[in-house]
Each structure stands twice: as C-alpha cells, then as structure tokens.
Design an enzyme around this catalytic site. Structure first.
Site, mmCIF file in Angstrom:
data_model
loop_
_atom_site.group_PDB
_atom_site.id
_atom_site.type_symbol
_atom_site.label_atom_id
_atom_site.label_comp_id
_atom_site.label_asym_id
_atom_site.label_seq_id
_atom_site.Cartn_x
_atom_site.Cartn_y
_atom_site.Cartn_z
ATOM 1 C CG HIS A 191 -1.913 1.120 1.200
ATOM 2 N ND1 HIS A 191 -3.266 0.906 1.035
ATOM 3 C CD2 HIS A 191 -1.762 2.469 1.304
ATOM 4 C CE1 HIS A 191 -3.902 2.062 1.045
ATOM 5 N NE2 HIS A 191 -3.013 3.035 1.206
ATOM 6 C CG HIS A 244 -1.226 7.039 -1.214
ATOM 7 N ND1 HIS A 244 -2.490 7.266 -1.711
ATOM 8 C CD2 HIS A 244 -1.382 6.279 -0.109
ATOM 9 C CE1 HIS A 244 -3.383 6.664 -0.928
ATOM 10 N NE2 HIS A 244 -2.731 6.062 0.052
ATOM 11 C CD GLN A 265 -7.149 11.423 -0.610
ATOM 12 O OE1 GLN A 265 -6.028 10.961 -0.639
ATOM 13 N NE2 GLN A 265 -7.995 11.208 0.393
ATOM 14 C CG HIS A 324 -7.612 4.412 1.108
ATOM 15 N ND1 HIS A 324 -7.106 3.956 -0.070
ATOM 16 C CD2 HIS A 324 -6.595 5.087 1.735
ATOM 17 C CE1 HIS A 324 -5.833 4.324 -0.170
ATOM 18 N NE2 HIS A 324 -5.499 5.007 0.904
ATOM 19 C CD GLU A 375 -6.197 6.229 6.327
ATOM 20 O OE1 GLU A 375 -6.597 6.414 5.167
ATOM 21 O OE2 GLU A 375 -5.010 6.400 6.687
ATOM 22 C CG ASP A 398 -0.472 5.004 3.640
ATOM 23 O OD1 ASP A 398 -0.945 5.054 2.491
ATOM 24 O OD2 ASP A 398 -1.077 5.406 4.637
ATOM 25 C CD1 TRP A 430 -3.099 11.214 4.745
ATOM 26 C CD2 TRP A 430 -2.147 12.196 2.974
ATOM 27 N NE1 TRP A 430 -4.084 11.576 3.863
ATOM 28 C CE2 TRP A 430 -3.536 12.165 2.778
ATOM 29 C CE3 TRP A 430 -1.326 12.770 1.995
ATOM 30 C CZ2 TRP A 430 -4.136 12.696 1.637
ATOM 31 C CZ3 TRP A 430 -1.913 13.296 0.861
ATOM 32 C CH2 TRP A 430 -3.307 13.264 0.686
HETATM 33 FE FE FE2 Z 1 -3.478 5.054 1.929
#
Ligand code: FE2
Length: 422
Positions: free
Chosen positions: A60, A62, A157, A215, A218, A314, A320
């Site tokens: 996972h 991005h 997103q 996702h 979360e 991630d 993030w």
């Molecule tokens: Fe993610």
C-alpha cells in the site's frame, strides 16, 4: 546466473541457485555439483551465507503524493483530514504537473527498490479531472519496470459520490490502464452514500475483471463499519479473495462482541488486509482522551483468524506523513510492536508480512524462491527472519527477472569496544 552459498528462509542448509533466462531453474545443496560450476563465470553471485529472499512487497503506497511534504503547507494538526485538505489545495493550485509527479515518484521507487522492494501497489488519486497524476504514474510504471513492478489502484481521494465527477473519473481511470479499483467509503457524506459508493466499486471491478482495494474505515470512529459491507459484497458478487481492505483503522476501536460477529464474515469473504502501522500511528488518535488509542488495524487478531495481512509504507514525505523511505523492515518493526506480535512463532516467519502476504494481496502468481518461478529475489545480510528484523539487515543485492539490479558490499562491523577488557 548462478547464486552460490545462499540461505533460504525455509532451511538452514546453504544452497546454490541456478537462474536460466528469467526463471529459477534449479535449487540444489551448495557445492553438490562443483563440476557444473565454471569457476571463471562472471555471472556467479556468491551469497556468502546471506539470506536469499523473495523481494519485499509494499502492499500500500501513494506514489503520486511522494516527496510533496510542505506543498503548499505543512500539516500542523497532524491529522488525516487536514492532509486531505492540503492535498485538495495542492491540486487547486495546479501543483500536480506531469513531469514533477514522474520525477518525485521515480525517486520514491528508487528509494523503495534500494530497500529491497520489488513490487509496489500504489493508489493514485483520480479525483483530479485531468487525470494528470494517473497518466504520470502509468509512465513511471513503465520506466521502472526493470527494477520494480508497479500495480496501480484508481483511488478516489475526494470520494466517488462526494465528488461531482467521481463515478466518471473512476471509469475513465480504469479505461486508461489502472489495474485495481479503489474506494473511500468513510469519506462519502453519509453511511448510505458510502455503501452506494462500494456498489459502484464492485460494478466497475466486474466490468474490468479487476481486483479491489478500498481505503476502508480510515477514521477514529468505532461506528465506521464499511469493512463488513466490503465482505458482504465480496460474497454477494462471488469475489472472495479478490478484495483488500486498506488501513481498516476503525477496527482498532471495535468492541469484542462486534469483532466476534465480524471476523467469521471476513473469513467467509477471504478478505485481504493492507495495514500501514507507521503512518496510522502518526495520523490517528489526535485529540483523543487518555489512554491514547493505537489506531492501527488489529494485525494479530486478523492473522490469528487466518486472514491475509500485508504491510505497506503508505507515504513517503507527503502531507500525511513527513518521513518514510520505503524501508519495509522499519514498517514491519513498528507493526509487530503495535500489534503485540514479538512472539517466537511470529518472529520465525515475520518476513511473510512484507513478502508473501503482500504478493497474495497483489495477486502475484509467479512469486517466491522455487524452481520455475520468476527469478526475482533479494539478498539480506541475515541468517533468518528474526535476525533480519533485529539487526535491520542490509539488502546486499537485488535480482529482477534473472538480471542483477544492484549489488552492495557487506558492511564491516567494527567492534567499538575492542581493546576494552570485559
Ligand atoms: Fe493510503
């Protein structure tokens, strides 16, 4: 290529591994047939007892967000939802530009590959009408294919229903070449919209015969229960074993009674999980009263129920999560700590969480060190899983499709206490 004196995870005996073309042709006890080994061969890689392991799988990631931290501003609250807001501003200010995305993502893949990662499943934001990031990451996938395999998830997103063009953009992303259908039900405006968004995810996956990776939940909210909806839909649509719940943070908050009902449903759906311990330890629990929740999906309970759990980085330096470099041994260390999994049986097979379990999520069919498999491997400066974790083993070499990607010298570890009497 011939790899000599390698240790495998399954046995303590050293082996020689012959690679023919892009496949492992023969695995035999070391030095069994010296006559077959031309001493002058240049393509002999002497492992010197290092651990020959299938490449790490980052289940996972991005890549389109990688190396954007601070653009246009830092995440002051540290929360997930401020990060989503910063990314919306990033897009609105026109900062998603093809060449910049490519350059930053390639840097991220280089860092991951240097840390032994051979496969990455990356989610790519497709709620940007030009789909610039998607096209850029598809280009990256092509550029790095000789050193890392990339699987692309169409990730909404800003929501499928919450975004005015969400459904159309998801469909267009799959047409343009995304491999996997994503979703974000807890971000939709209501629970009902979240459920409806998941039905659209399954519809789209059916049309493309694609895997699903959502996702899911979360959020620090024990009421967020989309993982049960995912499992239910997987069973209803006959997609058992093809659906991954990523993050699944809310599960950390579920009461024992509900978990007892939920776990058999997840098993019946053969659900897969992608958990991101380092990132969710940073993002979750802000403002919660003491004791501070951990905010990471319950890796131990899921594993003990027989479910497939893989770990992911991630984020690499994005709104993030401000650090990260695709170092999955570090992610594994955090995951095992947060899940209370530093037990002998787990430590003996701990690399599963960043190797075979990830391969299972991604549906990699040709993965592993065995005769006939594609010759993808890394050499770890370790004796076994536990020592690789404990000593944060260096990656001494990476092989992809039978070709050497890189090789590093073993570090000379000098004893700083040398000369002092015990
Ligand atoms: Fe993610």
């Amino acid at each position: 290529m011939l790899i000599t004196n390698a240790r495998l995870r399954s046995t303590s005996r050293l082996v020689d591994v012959t690679v023919e073309g892009c496949r492992f042709a023969r695995i035999a006890p070391a030095n069994e047939e010296p006559a077959e080994r031309p001493a002058e061969r240049e393509d002999v890689l002497d492992a010197q007892g290092a651990l020959l392991c299938a490449p790490f799988v980052d289940a996972h990631m991005h890549l389109d967000y990688a190396n954007t931290v601070g653009q246009p501003r830092m995440n002051e609250s540290g929360t997930l939802f401020e990060a989503i807001g910063i990314w919306a501003d990033h897009k609105a200010q026109g900062l998603v530009q093809r060449e910049r995305v490519i350059e930053r993502a390639v840097d991220a893949v280089r860092s991951e590959a240097g840390n032994g990662v051979g496969f990455i499943r990356t989610h790519v934001d497709v709620t940007e009408p030009g789909l610039t990031a998607l096209d850029a990451i598809l280009e990256v996938k092509d550029r790095v294919r000789d050193w890392c395999g990339i699987q692309v998830v169409a990730f909404p997103q800003n929501g499928i229903l919450a975004h005015p063009q969400g459904t159309e953009l998801m469909a267009e992303a799959m047409r343009r070449g995304a491999d996997v259908v994503g979703g974000i039900p807890h971000f939709e405006r209501t629970r009902e919209a979240g459920v409806a968004s998941l039905r659209r995810v399954f519809d789209l996956a059916e049309r493309h015969d694609a895997l699903i990776d959502v996702h899911c939940d979360e959020i620090d909210d024990e009421q967020s229960r989309f993982v049960e909806v995912l499992a239910d839909l997987a069973i209803e649509r006959g997609m058992q074993g093809r659906v991954t719940a990523s993050h699944a943070v809310a599960m950390a908050y579920y009461q024992a009674g509900y978990m007892a009902k939920l776990l058999p449903e997840l098993v019946a759906a053969d659900m897969r999980f992608a958990v991101n311990p380092t990132e969710n330890l940073q993002l979750q629990g802000w403002g919660a009263p003491a004791p501070m929740p951990r905010g990471v999906a319950p890796i131990r309970e899921l594993t003990e129920a027989g479910l497939n759990v893989a770990l992911g980085q991630d984020s690499i330096a994005d709104p993030w999560y401000p650090i990260g470099e695709g170092d999955l041994l570090r992610v594994l260390e955090s995951g095992l700590h947060v899940a209370h999994m530093l037990t002998e049986p787990v430590l003996r097979r701990c690399l599963d969480l960043i190797t075979v379990n990830g391969a299972k999520n991604l549906g990699l069919e040709d993965y592993g060190i065995h005769e006939g498999a594609r010759a993808d491997a890394i050499l770890l400066d370790a004796d076994d899983d536990k020592s690789a974790l404990r000593h944060h083993a260096d990656v001494l070499a990476s092989i992809r499709g039978g070709s050497l990607v890189f090789r590093r010298a073993r570090r000379e570890l000098l004893d700083p206490m040398e000369g002092f009497a015990a």
